[in-house]
Design a protein around this motif. Structure first.
Motif, short mmCIF file in Angstrom:
data_model
loop_
_atom_site.label_atom_id
_atom_site.label_comp_id
_atom_site.label_asym_id
_atom_site.label_seq_id
_atom_site.Cartn_x
_atom_site.Cartn_y
_atom_site.Cartn_z
N VAL A 1 0.83 -1.20 0.00
CA VAL A 1 0.00 0.00 0.00
C VAL A 1 0.87 1.25 0.00
O VAL A 1 1.98 1.27 0.55
CB VAL A 1 -0.96 0.00 1.21
N TYR A 2 0.38 2.32 -0.64
CA TYR A 2 1.14 3.56 -0.78
C TYR A 2 0.86 4.49 0.39
O TYR A 2 -0.28 4.75 0.75
CB TYR A 2 0.74 4.27 -2.08
N PHE A 3 1.96 5.00 0.99
CA PHE A 3 1.84 5.88 2.17
C PHE A 3 2.30 7.32 1.89
O PHE A 3 2.42 8.11 2.81
CB PHE A 3 2.64 5.29 3.33
N GLY A 4 2.55 7.65 0.64
CA GLY A 4 2.96 9.00 0.30
C GLY A 4 4.47 9.16 0.27
O GLY A 4 5.23 8.37 0.85
N GLY A 5 4.91 10.21 -0.44
CA GLY A 5 6.33 10.50 -0.51
C GLY A 5 7.15 9.43 -1.21
O GLY A 5 8.36 9.31 -0.99
N GLY A 6 6.50 8.63 -2.06
CA GLY A 6 7.20 7.56 -2.75
C GLY A 6 7.34 6.29 -1.96
O GLY A 6 7.95 5.32 -2.44
N ALA A 7 6.80 6.23 -0.74
CA ALA A 7 6.96 5.07 0.14
C ALA A 7 5.84 4.06 -0.09
O ALA A 7 4.67 4.36 0.14
CB ALA A 7 6.99 5.51 1.60
N ALA B 1 2.47 3.46 14.58
CA ALA B 1 1.58 2.63 13.77
C ALA B 1 0.29 3.37 13.45
O ALA B 1 -0.24 3.26 12.33
CB ALA B 1 1.28 1.32 14.50
N ALA B 2 -0.21 4.13 14.40
CA ALA B 2 -1.44 4.90 14.17
C ALA B 2 -1.22 5.98 13.12
O ALA B 2 -2.09 6.24 12.28
CB ALA B 2 -1.90 5.53 15.48
N ILE B 3 -0.04 6.62 13.14
CA ILE B 3 0.27 7.65 12.14
C ILE B 3 0.32 7.02 10.75
O ILE B 3 -0.26 7.55 9.79
CB ILE B 3 1.60 8.35 12.48
N ILE B 4 1.00 5.89 10.62
CA ILE B 4 1.12 5.23 9.31
C ILE B 4 -0.25 4.76 8.82
O ILE B 4 -0.60 4.95 7.65
CB ILE B 4 2.12 4.06 9.39
N ALA B 5 -1.03 4.15 9.69
CA ALA B 5 -2.35 3.66 9.29
C ALA B 5 -3.24 4.81 8.83
O ALA B 5 -4.07 4.65 7.92
CB ALA B 5 -3.00 2.92 10.44
N GLY B 6 -3.08 5.97 9.42
CA GLY B 6 -3.90 7.12 9.05
C GLY B 6 -3.57 7.73 7.71
O GLY B 6 -4.33 8.53 7.17
N LEU B 7 -2.42 7.34 7.14
CA LEU B 7 -1.99 7.93 5.87
C LEU B 7 -2.74 7.37 4.67
O LEU B 7 -2.82 8.03 3.64
CB LEU B 7 -0.49 7.70 5.67
N VAL B 8 -3.25 6.15 4.76
CA VAL B 8 -3.79 5.47 3.59
C VAL B 8 -4.94 6.26 2.97
O VAL B 8 -5.07 6.33 1.75
CB VAL B 8 -4.24 4.04 3.96
N LYS B 9 -5.77 6.86 3.80
CA LYS B 9 -6.94 7.58 3.29
C LYS B 9 -6.54 8.71 2.33
O LYS B 9 -7.16 8.89 1.27
CB LYS B 9 -7.76 8.15 4.45
N PRO C 1 -2.69 10.19 1.50
CA PRO C 1 -1.26 10.32 1.82
C PRO C 1 -0.73 11.75 1.76
O PRO C 1 0.06 12.17 2.59
CB PRO C 1 -0.59 9.43 0.77
N SER C 2 -1.19 12.54 0.77
CA SER C 2 -0.66 13.89 0.64
C SER C 2 -1.21 14.83 1.72
O SER C 2 -0.52 15.75 2.16
CB SER C 2 -1.01 14.45 -0.75
N ASN C 3 -2.45 14.58 2.17
CA ASN C 3 -3.05 15.46 3.18
C ASN C 3 -2.55 15.18 4.58
O ASN C 3 -2.43 16.09 5.40
CB ASN C 3 -4.57 15.31 3.15
N TYR C 4 -2.28 13.91 4.89
CA TYR C 4 -1.92 13.53 6.25
C TYR C 4 -0.44 13.20 6.42
O TYR C 4 -0.03 12.68 7.45
CB TYR C 4 -2.76 12.33 6.69
N VAL D 1 2.25 18.28 9.94
CA VAL D 1 2.43 17.47 11.15
C VAL D 1 1.14 17.41 11.96
O VAL D 1 0.72 16.34 12.43
CB VAL D 1 3.57 18.05 12.02
N GLN D 2 0.45 18.55 12.10
CA GLN D 2 -0.76 18.57 12.91
C GLN D 2 -1.86 17.71 12.30
O GLN D 2 -2.58 17.00 13.01
CB GLN D 2 -1.25 20.02 13.07
N ALA D 3 -1.98 17.74 10.97
CA ALA D 3 -2.98 16.91 10.31
C ALA D 3 -2.68 15.43 10.53
O ALA D 3 -3.59 14.62 10.75
CB ALA D 3 -3.03 17.22 8.82
#
Length: 729
Positions: free
Chosen positions: A191-197, A220-228, A230-233, A239-241
């Motif tokens: 799965v893609y998490f943003g920033g090419g990762a 783990a919570a930060i990474i899981a939250g990125l899927v929805k 990636p560019s916004n979170y 950082v705050q988002a």
């Protein structure tokens, strides 16, 4: 007995039959059985589709080995690597190596019923259908983890009903072929998490500088939250988002019993990896790399892109913009070599904060930097840097421009009017040559945006881009030849095979070389003595300032030693920036950058000598004018000098051909050549005879006469109710 029995038989056979069903019951029965038949057929069809898809699926080992995107290494002008883009997969983690908290976090936020469905969540699907019906056909994003894996590996991201159906079939096929643990392992590694990762290990290393096997609950919570999104979170973008999204993940984990409700986790305390290489250079790569879709045949193999970017100049450009841009404003810079190669590009003060490229995408008013095209058109129409013009109030089609400061200087030459950015003179020149001609000149020099032909266009009311304005000035630096900006030199495979190589196109002639020389003369004077003094760098520089109304935009564009650089500053919301003028912060940023950019280049003097074509050459000046001691003449400061009095002392009479502020007078060439009236103020006779004027400047219809001055009547103030354009520099 027989009669009685037969009688009963007759009576029973005579009993009326039950009437056929009718009305809503009949229709309900028909709909029920029709729907049931359709459902059975649909189940059979889906079952066959799933069975066929399952047979066609790659093996688990093949799915592990596939990559979903292309790796691109971007190299600078000297061949050094400046950034690696595309997928970064990290280490593949088997299911038992993935931290349990990472699995639980992902399931909590993406697919809470993951372990109970068969690839498609019926509850989520019902909700999606309801939303699609009630919300103009928009398909709700309720894909399961298995559906997301199917989409990422086999499909695209188009939100259509057709794609959703195929996604559902593939998800059920995956579920029939692989276990839940295998599917979750594939998902978390792809799965893609943003920033090419791609994958949790790559994301963990990118954001936290350690492998995914060491992930904490908060991480783990930060990474899981990125899927929805990636560019916004992304923690590197906002950082705050990212922290707020992680708190949502943690709340869901507690509600679903995946972690103890008594655990206190604070995502804001997570130490993030410092981002490097994302600022500055990414504006350039964001502009250049999409061009690969046009330059290259379709390929998914790793490639190396060799660019024109100079690393040192890029750093100098970023520093100059960041240190000189006013607080609350943004800055942009584009720097071109003489062949159009982009040496540096800055699209904003901080790429991590905002990746909007103001150098290539933003449309802003250029102010007086637009006068480049006005004066190019005038020079092409036979004006010369020494031609006389009058800085005085003028009204054109109800529009009355005014100068910065509101003052008028009277008679002067074109060179001085340009150097001090006289708006009234630019308006008269534009009116003289035609506003359509000015617009055509801008088009010639590469302005692609919409251009107004109203009189105010001469002061830069038409919005344009920094890269286009810089390209136009580069055309003047190139002697009137066209310049095409480019950023990619060549593209090779990882093995060294050349897929594309840039070939410089032969430039086309935009204006005659003597017009470009005259324009360079004006631009150099603007820096030496005019509004662009802050752009001086200790060697010849030619350039122009630009300031729009209420100090919303500030520009400086210029060139030296073969490098042309354009600088813009202003706010994204186009609000006023206190003290922002083209001759201040933008000019200082230009100078700070150019001192570094040209340090290793030889000093180049500008060729400003006007080599006019033969048909424009005038007869010998000595024949017309004789000795300066014998007649009235205009000195370099525009003063009328009496015969025998070179210092101009004694109150020399004024030349009525060049009235000063507050006086009316005609600039028509025929009137200048004809009998001269007495001056209205003193009644004094004309300074020289008609015979001398005939020999000096020829009759009114003489083709070699000086270029006609603007026809607008100076000395006429704007009437009440007429608009006056704000000053521009």
């Amino acid at each position: 007995m027989e009669k009685r029995g037969s009688k009963r038989t007759a009576r029973s056979s005579a009993k009326p039959a039950r009437p056929p069903r009718s009305g809503w019951r009949l229709w309900f029965r028909r709909l029920f059985f029709t729907g049931l038949a359709i459902l059975v057929l649909a189940v059979i069809f889906v079952g066959l589709a799933v069975a066929f898809a399952a047979q066609s699926l790659p093996t688990y080992a093949e799915l592990r080995a596939t990559q979903t995107a292309q790796t691109i290494i971007v190299r600078a002008r000297d061949g050094s690597e400046i950034v690696e883009l595309g997928p970064s997969f990290g280490e593949w983690l088997d299911s038992d190596e993935i931290p349990g908290v990472m699995k639980e976090a992902m399931i909590a936020v993406e697919d809470r019923r993951y372990h109970s469905h068969f690839g498609v969540d019926p509850i989520g699907l019902a909700r999606a259908v309801y939303v699609a019906i009630s919300d103009s056909g928009r398909i709700a994003g309720t894909s399961t983890i298995t559906q997301q894996l199917a989409r990422n590996v086999f499909l695209n991201s188009n939100r259509t009903m057709d794609r959703k159906l195929r996604e559902a079939v593939l998800a059920m096929a995956l579920e029939s072929k692989f276990s839940k643990d295998q599917i979750l392992e594939l998902y978390l590694n792809k799965v893609y998490f943003g920033g090419g990762a791609y994958g949790i290990d790559s994301a963990s290393r990118k954001f936290f500088s350690h492998p995914a096997t060491q992930l904490s609950t908060a991480e783990a919570a930060i990474i899981a939250g990125l899927v929805k999104a990636p560019s916004n979170y992304s923690p590197t973008a906002d950082v705050q988002a990212a922290v707020d999204r992680a708190r949502v993940v943690l709340r869901l984990m507690k509600e679903q019993g995946r972690i103890s409700p008594n655990i206190t986790v604070d995502p804001s305390t997570v130490k993030l990896k410092e981002e490097r290489g994302q600022n500055s250079v990414r504006y350039f790569t964001d502009w250049a790399l999409p061009q690969l879709d046009i330059l290259l045949p379709q390929t998914f193999e790793p490639i190396e892109v060799w660019t024109t970017l100079d690393v040192g100049m890029q750093r100098a450009a970023a520093a100059s913009i960041k240190s000189n841009t006013p607080e609350g404003a943004q800055g942009a810079l584009v720097s071109l070599d003489r062949d159009g190669a982009i040496l540096a590009m800055i699209g904003g003060t901080d790429y991590v904060t905002t990746n909007y490229n103001r150098a290539t995408d933003a449309m802003r008013q250029p102010g007086s930097a637009w006068k480049l095209f006005v004066y190019l058109a005038a020079l092409e129409a036979n004006y010369k840097p020494d031609s006389r013009v009058v800085d005085a109030p003028v009204t054109i089609d109800g529009w009355s421009p005014r100068n910065s400061g509101g003052n008028y200087s009277g008679a002067m030459d074109v060179r001085t009017a340009f150097a001090y950015s006289k708006n009234t003179v630019a308006a008269q020149l534009g009116n003289e040559v035609g506003f359509g001609t000015v617009a055509s000149m801008a088009r010639r020099f590469g302005i692609t945006s919409e251009i107004s032909t109203f009189p105010a266009m001469v002061l830069g009311s038409s919005e344009t881009r920094v890269i286009d304005m810089t390209r136009a000035f580069a055309g003047v630096s190139a002697g009137g030849m066209s310049v095409e900006p480019y950023g990619i030199v060549k593209v090779t495979t990882a093995g060294g095979e050349t897929l594309y190589e840039h070939r410089s196109a032969r430039g086309s002639r935009l204006v005659p070389d003597y017009v470009a020389a005259g324009m360079t003369d004006l631009l150099q004077t603007a820096v030496n003595t005019g509004t662009g003094k802050a752009a001086q760098i200790g060697r010849p520089v030619a350039g122009k300032t630009g300031t729009t109304s209420s100090n919303k935009d500030g520009w400086f564009i210029g060139f030296s030693s073969g490098i042309t650089t354009g600088v813009w500053m202003g706010r994204d919301d186009a609000k006023q920036v206190a003290g922002l003028q083209g001759g201040r912060a933008p000019a200082r940023a230009f100078a700070a950058y150019m001192r570094y950019a040209v340090k290793d280049r030889p000093v180049e003097e500008f060729d400003t000598e006007l080599q006019l074509p033969e048909w424009q050459l005038e007869p010998d000046d000595e024949f017309y004018f004789g000795d300066p001691e014998e007649y009235y003449y205009i000195d370099e400061q525009g003063n009328l000098i009496e015969p025998g009095r070179p210092d101009g002392a004694g109150g020399a009479p004024r030349d009525p051909a060049f009235p000063i502020d507050g006086e009316s007078g005609s600039n028509n060439a025929a009137q200048r050549a004809g009998p001269r009236p007495q001056t209205p103020a003193t009644g004094a006779p004309q300074a020289v005879s008609d015979d001398f004027l005939e020999r000096a400047i020829g009759p009114a219809d003489r083709p070699s006469a000086p270029p006609p001055q603007p026809r607008a009547t100076p000395g006429q103030p704007p009437s009440r109710g007429q608009s006056a354009a704000p000053p521009a520099q």
